[in-house]
Design an enzyme around this catalytic site. Structure first.
Site, PDB file in Angstrom:
ATOM      1  N   HIS A 162       0.837  -1.210   0.000  1.00  0.00           N
ATOM      2  CA  HIS A 162       0.000   0.000   0.000  1.00  0.00           C
ATOM      3  C   HIS A 162       0.870   1.257   0.000  1.00  0.00           C
ATOM      4  O   HIS A 162       0.585   2.226  -0.701  1.00  0.00           O
ATOM      5  CB  HIS A 162      -0.876   0.048   1.259  1.00  0.00           C
ATOM      6  CG  HIS A 162      -1.873  -1.068   1.378  1.00  0.00           C
ATOM      7  ND1 HIS A 162      -1.767  -2.051   2.331  1.00  0.00           N
ATOM      8  CD2 HIS A 162      -2.988  -1.337   0.671  1.00  0.00           C
ATOM      9  CE1 HIS A 162      -2.787  -2.882   2.213  1.00  0.00           C
ATOM     10  NE2 HIS A 162      -3.540  -2.479   1.212  1.00  0.00           N
ATOM     11  N   LYS A 169      -1.395  -7.087  -7.597  1.00  0.00           N
ATOM     12  CA  LYS A 169      -1.675  -8.400  -6.990  1.00  0.00           C
ATOM     13  C   LYS A 169      -3.127  -8.778  -7.300  1.00  0.00           C
ATOM     14  O   LYS A 169      -3.424  -9.905  -7.636  1.00  0.00           O
ATOM     15  CB  LYS A 169      -1.420  -8.387  -5.483  1.00  0.00           C
ATOM     16  CG  LYS A 169      -1.632  -9.767  -4.868  1.00  0.00           C
ATOM     17  CD  LYS A 169      -1.235  -9.816  -3.425  1.00  0.00           C
ATOM     18  CE  LYS A 169      -2.218  -9.085  -2.536  1.00  0.00           C
ATOM     19  NZ  LYS A 169      -3.585  -9.661  -2.555  1.00  0.00           N
ATOM     20  N   GLN A 209      -9.088  -7.403 -10.429  1.00  0.00           N
ATOM     21  CA  GLN A 209      -9.813  -6.251  -9.868  1.00  0.00           C
ATOM     22  C   GLN A 209      -9.568  -4.988 -10.709  1.00  0.00           C
ATOM     23  O   GLN A 209     -10.477  -4.179 -10.907  1.00  0.00           O
ATOM     24  CB  GLN A 209      -9.370  -6.025  -8.421  1.00  0.00           C
ATOM     25  CG  GLN A 209      -9.914  -4.762  -7.803  1.00  0.00           C
ATOM     26  CD  GLN A 209      -9.668  -4.689  -6.305  1.00  0.00           C
ATOM     27  OE1 GLN A 209     -10.473  -5.194  -5.544  1.00  0.00           O
ATOM     28  NE2 GLN A 209      -8.588  -4.060  -5.884  1.00  0.00           N
ATOM     29  N   LEU A 264       2.999  -9.334  -0.857  1.00  0.00           N
ATOM     30  CA  LEU A 264       2.473  -8.696   0.361  1.00  0.00           C
ATOM     31  C   LEU A 264       0.953  -8.650   0.293  1.00  0.00           C
ATOM     32  O   LEU A 264       0.369  -8.343  -0.742  1.00  0.00           O
ATOM     33  CB  LEU A 264       3.018  -7.277   0.506  1.00  0.00           C
ATOM     34  CG  LEU A 264       4.506  -7.125   0.782  1.00  0.00           C
ATOM     35  CD1 LEU A 264       4.817  -5.701   1.224  1.00  0.00           C
ATOM     36  CD2 LEU A 264       4.986  -8.097   1.845  1.00  0.00           C
TER      37      LEU A 264
HETATM   38  O1  PAF Z   1      -8.169  -4.022  -3.067  1.00  0.00           O
HETATM   39  C1  PAF Z   1      -8.793  -3.651  -2.052  1.00  0.00           C
HETATM   40  O2  PAF Z   1      -8.230  -3.475  -0.965  1.00  0.00           O
HETATM   41  C2  PAF Z   1     -10.289  -3.417  -2.133  1.00  0.00           C
HETATM   42  O3  PAF Z   1     -10.891  -4.336  -2.989  1.00  0.00           O
HETATM   43  C3  PAF Z   1     -10.661  -1.975  -2.535  1.00  0.00           C
HETATM   44  C4  PAF Z   1     -10.188  -1.637  -3.939  1.00  0.00           C
HETATM   45  C5  PAF Z   1     -10.043  -1.000  -1.537  1.00  0.00           C
HETATM   46  C6  PAF Z   1     -12.181  -1.794  -2.501  1.00  0.00           C
HETATM   47  O4  PAF Z   1     -12.703  -2.050  -1.230  1.00  0.00           O
END
Ligand code: PAF
Length: 283
Positions: free
Chosen positions: A37, A149, A153, A185
């Protein structure tokens, strides 16, 4: 760093930056932050005049209640890491702020949402589209950052943005960050027992070995190599391994069936569901 928990306060905080001519970057997260992150936050800060990070464990994307309950939550540590990284605004809403009433929107995300995670986690991507669209409307970012990762998505979020006409938001995909031993991670890694943690890097190790294997074997044989190797390892159970076109996410049958070929895997390590992926080719 400003910490806000309502959409109204978020919009006001963002407005001050925008009025000063700053571009806005958004990093949506579910907290339990790790170096993956923080690498998104750094990229966001490099490319924007204002970095907004949202921390929200989104209930609508969990199709397993237990997974939602067990999802790690470390808000104080998250804010400390974000402050240290230089983040400008943190958005930490409660569930009723994001869902004052039930969100009944059903997105038409297309085939990219139906394969792999879409098959094994029904409703998951609709929930992701619900929350990410709400965040996009609230922040109206110029750029939004997601880690590779969660390879599928990213394709789903691009599809959602197109469907809603939010394609002015530039969706930026950033590389996976790994531990020294190769494990991707993930906030879920904290749930691994010490024995499972020792075994989990075998996932990436096997994906890497499969690249060499693929040089002299078919796609089907390579899929079997990866699944058999991991299934034969204590604690590991492959849910799926698919080799797909990196743009459409449709399965690839021949190595020359696409110019961008990616292997996407989900493996249970004990009861912890881990995902990873590897690029076989990108022309
Ligand atoms: O990848 C994530 O942590 C979640 O799917 C996201 C994009 C924050 C949506 O809740």
């Amino acid at each position: 760093m400003e910490i806000v928990s309502t959409k109204a306060a978020l919009k006001e905080a963002v407005r001050k930056f925008r009025d000063n001519g700053k571009s806005i970057g958004l990093v949506p997260t579910m907290g339990a932050l790790h170096e993956g992150h923080i690498s998104l936050v750094r990229k966001c800060l490099e490319e924007n005049g204002c970095c907004v990070v949202s921390i929200f464990v989104n209930p609508t994307q969990f199709n397993d209640k237990n997974d939602l309950l067990l999802y790690p939550r470390t808000p104080e540590e998250d804010c400390r890491l974000l402050e240290e990284a230089g983040c400008d605004i943190v958005f930490t809403p409660e569930v009723k702020e994001m869902y004052p009433e039930e969100d009944t929107r059903v997105f038409n995300l297309g085939p990219v949402a139906e394969v792999m995670e879409g098959k094994y986690r029904p409703g998951h991507f609709n929930g992701v589209a619900q929350i990410v669209s709400k965040l996009f409307y609230a922040v109206e970012p110029d750029n939004a950052y997601f880690g590779e990762k969660d390879f599928q998505q990213i394709a789903v979020i691009r599809s959602m943005a197109r469907e809603l006409g939010l394609d002015g938001i530039n969706i930026v995909a950033a590389p996976i960050v790994r531990e020294k031993d190769g494990l991707a991670l993930s906030s879920r890694n904290r749930r691994l027992s010490p024995e499972q943690r020792k075994i989990a890097p075998k996932i990436w190790e096997t994906l890497c070995k499969s690249c060499k294997f693929a040089e002299s074997h078919t796609v089907a044989e390579t899929i079997r190599f990866v699944t058999d190797t991991l299934d034969a390892t204590e604690y590991l159970r492959v849910e799926y391994y698919e080799i797909v076109d990196g743009h459409t996410l449709m399965p690839v049958r021949e190595w020359d069936g696409a110019d961008y070929v990616v292997g996407c895997i989900t493996v249970f390590c004990g009861d912890v569901r881990l995902i990873d992926n590897i690029t076989y080719k990108r022309n």
